[in-house]
Design an enzyme around this catalytic site. Structure first.
Site, PDB file in Angstrom:
ATOM      1  N   ASN A   1     -39.516  28.263  34.930  1.00 50.56           N
ATOM      2  CA  ASN A   1     -39.173  29.569  34.382  1.00 50.56           C
ATOM      3  C   ASN A   1     -39.559  30.604  35.441  1.00 50.56           C
ATOM      4  OD1 ASN A   1     -39.986  30.705  30.984  1.00 50.56           O
ATOM      5  ND2 ASN A   1     -38.122  30.958  32.144  1.00 50.56           N
TER       6      ASN A   1
ATOM      7  N   ASN B   1     -37.252  40.761  29.373  1.00 53.04           N
ATOM      8  CA  ASN B   1     -36.186  39.788  29.592  1.00 53.04           C
ATOM      9  C   ASN B   1     -35.171  40.321  30.610  1.00 53.04           C
ATOM     10  OD1 ASN B   1     -36.986  37.754  27.638  1.00 53.04           O
ATOM     11  ND2 ASN B   1     -36.418  39.247  26.069  1.00 53.04           N
TER      12      ASN B   1
ATOM     13  N   CYS C   1     -44.563  35.489  26.682  1.00 54.41           N
ATOM     14  CA  CYS C   1     -43.871  34.481  27.487  1.00 54.41           C
ATOM     15  C   CYS C   1     -44.973  33.605  28.060  1.00 54.41           C
ATOM     16  CB  CYS C   1     -43.053  35.140  28.590  1.00 54.41           C
ATOM     17  SG  CYS C   1     -42.436  33.968  29.843  1.00 54.41           S
TER      18      CYS C   1
ATOM     19  N   ASN D   1     -35.187  32.768  19.593  1.00 57.46           N
ATOM     20  CA  ASN D   1     -35.028  31.679  20.546  1.00 57.46           C
ATOM     21  C   ASN D   1     -34.663  30.410  19.774  1.00 57.46           C
ATOM     22  OD1 ASN D   1     -36.369  33.078  23.045  1.00 57.46           O
ATOM     23  ND2 ASN D   1     -37.817  33.369  21.379  1.00 57.46           N
TER      24      ASN D   1
ATOM     25  N   GLU E   1     -32.825  30.982  25.253  1.00 60.07           N
ATOM     26  CA  GLU E   1     -33.857  31.997  25.107  1.00 60.07           C
ATOM     27  C   GLU E   1     -33.259  33.363  24.820  1.00 60.07           C
ATOM     28  OE1 GLU E   1     -37.821  33.611  27.501  1.00 60.07           O
ATOM     29  OE2 GLU E   1     -36.545  32.061  28.393  1.00 60.07           O
ATOM     30  N   ARG E   2     -33.811  34.030  23.836  1.00 62.27           N
ATOM     31  CA  ARG E   2     -33.391  35.381  23.471  1.00 62.27           C
ATOM     32  C   ARG E   2     -33.460  36.309  24.685  1.00 62.27           C
ATOM     33  NH1 ARG E   2     -37.284  38.715  19.430  1.00 62.27           N
ATOM     34  NH2 ARG E   2     -38.681  38.152  21.142  1.00 62.27           N
TER      35      ARG E   2
ATOM     36  N   CYS F   1     -39.040  27.438  28.641  1.00 66.80           N
ATOM     37  CA  CYS F   1     -39.554  28.581  27.884  1.00 66.80           C
ATOM     38  C   CYS F   1     -40.899  28.153  27.321  1.00 66.80           C
ATOM     39  CB  CYS F   1     -38.584  28.976  26.777  1.00 66.80           C
ATOM     40  SG  CYS F   1     -39.231  30.265  25.671  1.00 66.80           S
ATOM     41  N   GLY F   2     -41.979  28.798  27.765  1.00 61.78           N
ATOM     42  CA  GLY F   2     -43.311  28.368  27.392  1.00 61.78           C
ATOM     43  C   GLY F   2     -43.582  28.490  25.903  1.00 61.78           C
TER      44      GLY F   2
END
Length: 318
Positions: free
Chosen positions: A16, A70, A79, A201, A219-220, A228-229
């Protein structure tokens, strides 16, 4: 103010990737930071990334703070892949190896951990508790919580578990990830329908062995992403909540970008241990009026770190 020059680090957590700025001495409005995010995260531009990370001043018992915008300029609640990178910058700036970190709507604990592999800088982060109250999102689906059940307004036969981590996640366990279906469901949520105005998400998750998962996420504000963590944390929690995996036991979470190690407590707190890798650093000019980036100067590449992570990621993919 129109043109502003920023020093930054290009980094990634489990694939990421983000530009990361030490913003402790920079005074910009939220709208201006959103424009910086759109400029720097633009994959067609000179930097690119899944979003923008900011290291901010601490307050109270938090040594420092983190913000994440984002790629579309919207701000996320958290995040967790990015948190590890911000924690590393904060540790190095303050000469510490553990900290409480202030996030947009919550706090998390971060500590320097034993390296996942030689040369892979590793941070363990603990966040939560995971939440199941969908009214707080809000998600209007005729139920107070959704656990391994359909989401009627979504129009999908898939069974989801709705988890706030603290950002909203819909997690579905599948035999095999169908990316076309994942994108379709993700785009339906990304459209911000009346029943899900703040979007969510969406993750499809494969259970691999007794204590292992593979997570793929739409992911949104980003789209289909390698990692995505918070989705990996939400998926790990959902796996334990639904009896697929065990609480208080190490979980290996694989993704398209690599892996992290997770542990889910019965108190709904989730710990992730993963990389915070520097790739390169430099400076760039951003035209705030047009949300455009240019005049990039690359000062150095972290070749040893890049190689160390590549070796781990290649081993994980096998």
């Amino acid at each position: 103010m129109s043109d502003v020059r920023f020093d930054f680090v290009k980094c990634h957590g489990s694939g990421n990737d983000f530009p990361l700025i030490d913003a402790r001495g920079i005074a910009l409005s939220d709208g201006e930071w959103a424009k910086v995010a759109r400029a720097l995260a633009d994959r067609r531009g000179p930097v690119g990334g899944d979003g923008l990370l900011l290291l901010g001043q601490g307050a109270g018992d938090a040594a420092f703070s983190m913000r994440m915008f984002n790629a579309d300029g919207s701000e996320a609640e958290t995040c967790l892949n990015g948190l590890r990178c911000v924690a590393r910058m904060g540790f190095e700036a303050l000469g510490i190896d553990a900290a409480r970190v202030s996030l947009k709507t919550s706090e998390a604990e971060a500590v320097r951990d034993a390296d996942l592999a030689p040369g892979v800088y590793t941070v363990r982060e603990t966040a939560g508790p995971a939440g199941l109250d969908v009214a707080a999102w809000p998600l209007e689906a005729g139920a107070e919580r959704i656990v391994d059940a359909p989401v009627p307004p979504l129009g999908s036969d898939r069974r989801f578990t709705a988890v706030a981590m603290p950002n909203p996640h819909l997690v579905a366990f599948v035999d095999r990830v169908d990316e076309a279906e994942l994108v379709a469901v993700g785009e339906a949520c990304e459209a911000a329908p009346a029943w899900l105005p703040n979007r969510a998400n969406v993750s499809f998750v494969e259970v691999r062995g007794e204590q292992a998962l593979f997570v793929r996420t739409f992911e949104r504000g980003v789209g289909l992403t390698d990692s995505c963590g918070s989705a990996m944390a939400a998926s790990s929690f959902a796996a334990c909540l639904t009896g697929r995996l065990g609480y208080d036991a190490p979980i290996t979470v694989f993704n398209a970008g690599g892996l992290v190690r997770a542990t889910v407590g019965r108190d709904a707190m989730v710990s992730l241990s993963g990389n915070a890798t520097w790739e390169w650093w430099g400076s760039i000019e951003v035209d705030l009026a047009r949300a455009r980036a240019g005049d990039l100067t690359v000062e150095a590449h972290a070749d040893a770190e890049i190689a160390a992570w590549a070796a781990l990621a290649d081993a994980a993919s096998r």
